[in-house]
Design a protein around this motif. Structure first.
Motif, PDB file in Angstrom:
ATOM      1  N   UNK A  73     -11.224 -49.535  55.894  1.00 54.09           N
ATOM      2  CA  UNK A  73     -11.635 -48.421  56.746  1.00 54.09           C
ATOM      3  C   UNK A  73     -10.434 -47.625  57.241  1.00 54.09           C
ATOM      4  N   UNK A  74      -9.379 -48.339  57.648  1.00 56.41           N
ATOM      5  CA  UNK A  74      -8.185 -47.652  58.145  1.00 56.41           C
ATOM      6  C   UNK A  74      -7.533 -46.826  57.047  1.00 56.41           C
ATOM      7  N   UNK A  75      -7.345 -47.423  55.872  1.00 58.34           N
ATOM      8  CA  UNK A  75      -6.668 -46.709  54.785  1.00 58.34           C
ATOM      9  C   UNK A  75      -7.488 -45.537  54.262  1.00 58.34           C
ATOM     10  N   UNK A  76      -8.804 -45.676  54.274  1.00 61.28           N
ATOM     11  CA  UNK A  76      -9.649 -44.556  53.843  1.00 61.28           C
ATOM     12  C   UNK A  76      -9.557 -43.395  54.821  1.00 61.28           C
ATOM     13  N   UNK A  77      -9.522 -43.708  56.123  1.00 65.33           N
ATOM     14  CA  UNK A  77      -9.447 -42.643  57.118  1.00 65.33           C
ATOM     15  C   UNK A  77      -8.058 -42.020  57.179  1.00 65.33           C
ATOM     16  N   UNK A  78      -7.035 -42.793  56.846  1.00 63.40           N
ATOM     17  CA  UNK A  78      -5.654 -42.303  56.928  1.00 63.40           C
ATOM     18  C   UNK A  78      -5.136 -41.822  55.583  1.00 63.40           C
ATOM     19  N   UNK A  85       0.863 -45.824  52.834  1.00 61.72           N
ATOM     20  CA  UNK A  85       0.532 -46.288  51.487  1.00 61.72           C
ATOM     21  C   UNK A  85      -0.825 -45.738  51.054  1.00 61.72           C
ATOM     22  N   UNK A  86      -0.915 -45.332  49.791  1.00 58.84           N
ATOM     23  CA  UNK A  86      -2.134 -44.727  49.267  1.00 58.84           C
ATOM     24  C   UNK A  86      -3.093 -45.789  48.739  1.00 58.84           C
ATOM     25  N   UNK A  87      -4.340 -45.705  49.173  1.00 56.86           N
ATOM     26  CA  UNK A  87      -5.401 -46.562  48.648  1.00 56.86           C
ATOM     27  C   UNK A  87      -6.054 -45.843  47.480  1.00 56.86           C
ATOM     28  N   UNK A  88      -5.977 -46.447  46.284  1.00 59.31           N
ATOM     29  CA  UNK A  88      -6.609 -45.858  45.108  1.00 59.31           C
ATOM     30  C   UNK A  88      -8.104 -46.159  45.067  1.00 59.31           C
ATOM     31  N   UNK A  89      -8.452 -47.370  45.487  1.00 61.80           N
ATOM     32  CA  UNK A  89      -9.855 -47.749  45.449  1.00 61.80           C
ATOM     33  C   UNK A  89     -10.038 -49.211  45.804  1.00 61.80           C
ATOM     34  N   UNK A  90     -11.297 -49.645  45.827  1.00 67.70           N
ATOM     35  CA  UNK A  90     -11.631 -51.045  46.150  1.00 67.70           C
ATOM     36  C   UNK A  90     -12.507 -51.607  45.038  1.00 67.70           C
ATOM     37  N   UNK A  91     -12.446 -52.919  44.866  1.00 68.75           N
ATOM     38  CA  UNK A  91     -13.280 -53.555  43.847  1.00 68.75           C
ATOM     39  C   UNK A  91     -13.425 -55.037  44.182  1.00 68.75           C
ATOM     40  N   UNK A 148      -6.186 -41.775  66.253  1.00 69.64           N
ATOM     41  CA  UNK A 148      -6.712 -42.775  67.171  1.00 69.64           C
ATOM     42  C   UNK A 148      -6.372 -44.204  66.819  1.00 69.64           C
ATOM     43  N   UNK A 149      -5.557 -44.414  65.772  1.00 67.24           N
ATOM     44  CA  UNK A 149      -5.236 -45.770  65.321  1.00 67.24           C
ATOM     45  C   UNK A 149      -3.944 -46.298  65.944  1.00 67.24           C
ATOM     46  N   UNK A 150      -3.900 -47.611  66.125  1.00 71.81           N
ATOM     47  CA  UNK A 150      -2.679 -48.343  66.458  1.00 71.81           C
ATOM     48  C   UNK A 150      -2.402 -49.273  65.279  1.00 71.81           C
ATOM     49  N   UNK A 151      -1.183 -49.253  64.733  1.00 77.94           N
ATOM     50  CA  UNK A 151      -0.879 -50.097  63.579  1.00 77.94           C
ATOM     51  C   UNK A 151      -0.842 -51.563  63.980  1.00 77.94           C
ATOM     52  N   UNK A 152      -0.110 -51.866  65.055  1.00 77.20           N
ATOM     53  CA  UNK A 152      -0.097 -53.185  65.702  1.00 77.20           C
ATOM     54  C   UNK A 152       0.637 -54.286  64.928  1.00 77.20           C
TER      55      UNK A 152
END
Length: 414
Positions: A73-78, A85-91, A148-152
């Motif tokens: 969710x974080x990587x898709x929104x960012x 880092x770029x998210x290419x996809x999920x599987x 609105x994100x905190x990496x943490x």
């Protein structure tokens, strides 16, 4: 994944697992390449281990499924920011011996700041690298904090170099949360944990309910420690956990800067010192934001890379030293013969986009070879370093593509 076939299907393609890149309690990361398409860049696969599923509760950050959903969710929104880092996809990897596992297909990055710190433990990183990292990660933080994100969990291992884009990127959003909705109590890593997170962790372990949630300010603290380690060449975990640091960290920062010999003028070091103090304020309300930190005069000062920087940080451009003599530079026939030999040798490692040799300083006699991608230039750098060419031993370093494209040649510091 190690027990199953080294090939998996993702996004309609088959991917060959080539090497492990790292592992944690709930996930492992591998390097993979696409089968059937040699032009496709290699990628990283982050597999959330099925055996870890169900450990802990979501509020404690446990469970591989929950960790997968959080990071996805974080990587898709960012998605789309240059320094994240770029998210290419999920599987789903159905070939895992332990049962189906969720996976993220990510861009493959290179050397981490943690590795840079190992190589610079005696003298610290150059101001060029320190400034580069500071600007890139502050840009990433400004963006994700705006969202609105905190990496943490900002630490040297979670900052990696992108050879293709020539910048540092932030990775690993497994502990990230939306500000005001902190669903993970134990955040950040020892040595990079902000005072308010330290207090929150202590109260949670003691079973004390309530207290204030952490804010984006915790990320600025972590980055401040990382940059102080890059400048000093020291691991600071024990120092930042000491009573002296808690009483007056500003004095300790002053001492570190006063005892560190800095190349060139000391003024840039003072700007960096003041920037770090603003990021390491004990009071989170007074700590600089990422946007404000980017306005520091430290970022207005141009620096040149050291030779170590150009060896450690890959780019698509290779620079070959100790090949051409003055005589060969100005004898046209001899020069053309040598260039043909160099081109033939360099073509063995990938497609060459351009080849350039300056005949005047700066860069006189250096051979610049621009490859189609950094994978090829890395292969060439490994193969050509130390190789004998026309009786001389070749020195091969990388070179910033952005500077090369502008025709700007650094007077590199050795």
């Amino acid at each position: 994944m190690a027990a199953g076939p080294p090939v998996m299907e993702a996004l309609g393609r088959l991917w060959q697992v080539e090497a492990p890149l790292g592992s944690g309690s709930s996930a492992a990361v591998y390097q993979a390449r696409c089968l059937g398409d040699p032009r496709a860049p290699p990628a990283a696969v982050k597999e959330f281990l099925p055996a870890a599923s169900g450990r802990g509760s979501p509020g404690e950050g446990g469970g591989a499924d929950y960790g997968f959903r959080k990071e996805r969710e974080a990587l898709e929104e960012l998605r789309g920011h240059r320094n994240i880092v770029t998210l290419y996809g999920v599987f789903t990897n159905c070939a895992s011996a332990k049962g189906p596992s969720y996976c993220l297909l990510l861009e493959l990055l290179d050397v981490s700041v943690s590795e840079l710190l190992v190589h610079s433990s005696q003298h610290g990183c150059s101001m060029w690298v320190t400034q580069h990292c500071a600007r890139d990660i502050l840009e990433a933080l400004a963006f994700l904090h705006h969202k609105g994100y905190v990496h943490a969990d900002l630490k040297p291992r979670n900052i990696l170099w992108s050879p293709e884009e020539e910048c540092f990127k932030l990775i690993d959003f497994g502990l990230s949360f939306k500000e005001g909705n902190q669903d993970v109590k134990y955040i950040q890593t020892d040595g990079y944990r902000a005072p308010e997170a330290e207090l929150q962790n202590y109260l949670s372990k003691a079973g004390v309910q309530g207290g204030t949630e952490c804010t984006s300010a915790v990320d600025l603290w972590s980055l401040g420690i990382v940059l102080l380690e890059m400048f000093s060449g020291m691991k600071l975990k024990h120092i930042v956990q000491s009573q002296e640091w808690r009483v007056n960290n500003s004095a300790i920062i002053d001492h570190i800067f006063a005892s560190k010999s800095v190349v060139n003028s000391a003024i840039p070091a003072y700007h960096l010192r003041d920037l770090l103090k603003s990021m390491l304020h004990d009071d989170q309300e007074k700590r600089a934001t990422a946007t404000k930190a980017l306005c520091s005069p430290f970022f207005s000062i141009p620096f040149a890379p050291h030779i170590e920087d150009l060896v450690m940080l890959p780019t698509p451009v290779l620079r070959l030293l100790n090949i051409l003599s003055d005589n060969s530079l100005y004898c046209e026939e001899e020069f053309e013969d040598i260039m043909d030999d160099i081109r033939e040798e360099c073509c063995k490692y990938g497609q060459i986009v351009s080849l350039f040799v300056p005949k005047e300083n700066p860069g006189k006699g250096h051979v610049f070879v621009e490859y189609a991608n950094a994978v090829n230039s890395k292969a060439a750098q490994r193969a050509l370093t130390g190789k004998r060419f026309d009786g001389k031993f070749v020195v091969a370093t990388f070179y910033p593509l952005s500077a090369y494209k502008r025709g700007y040649l650094y007077q590199t510091l050795f």
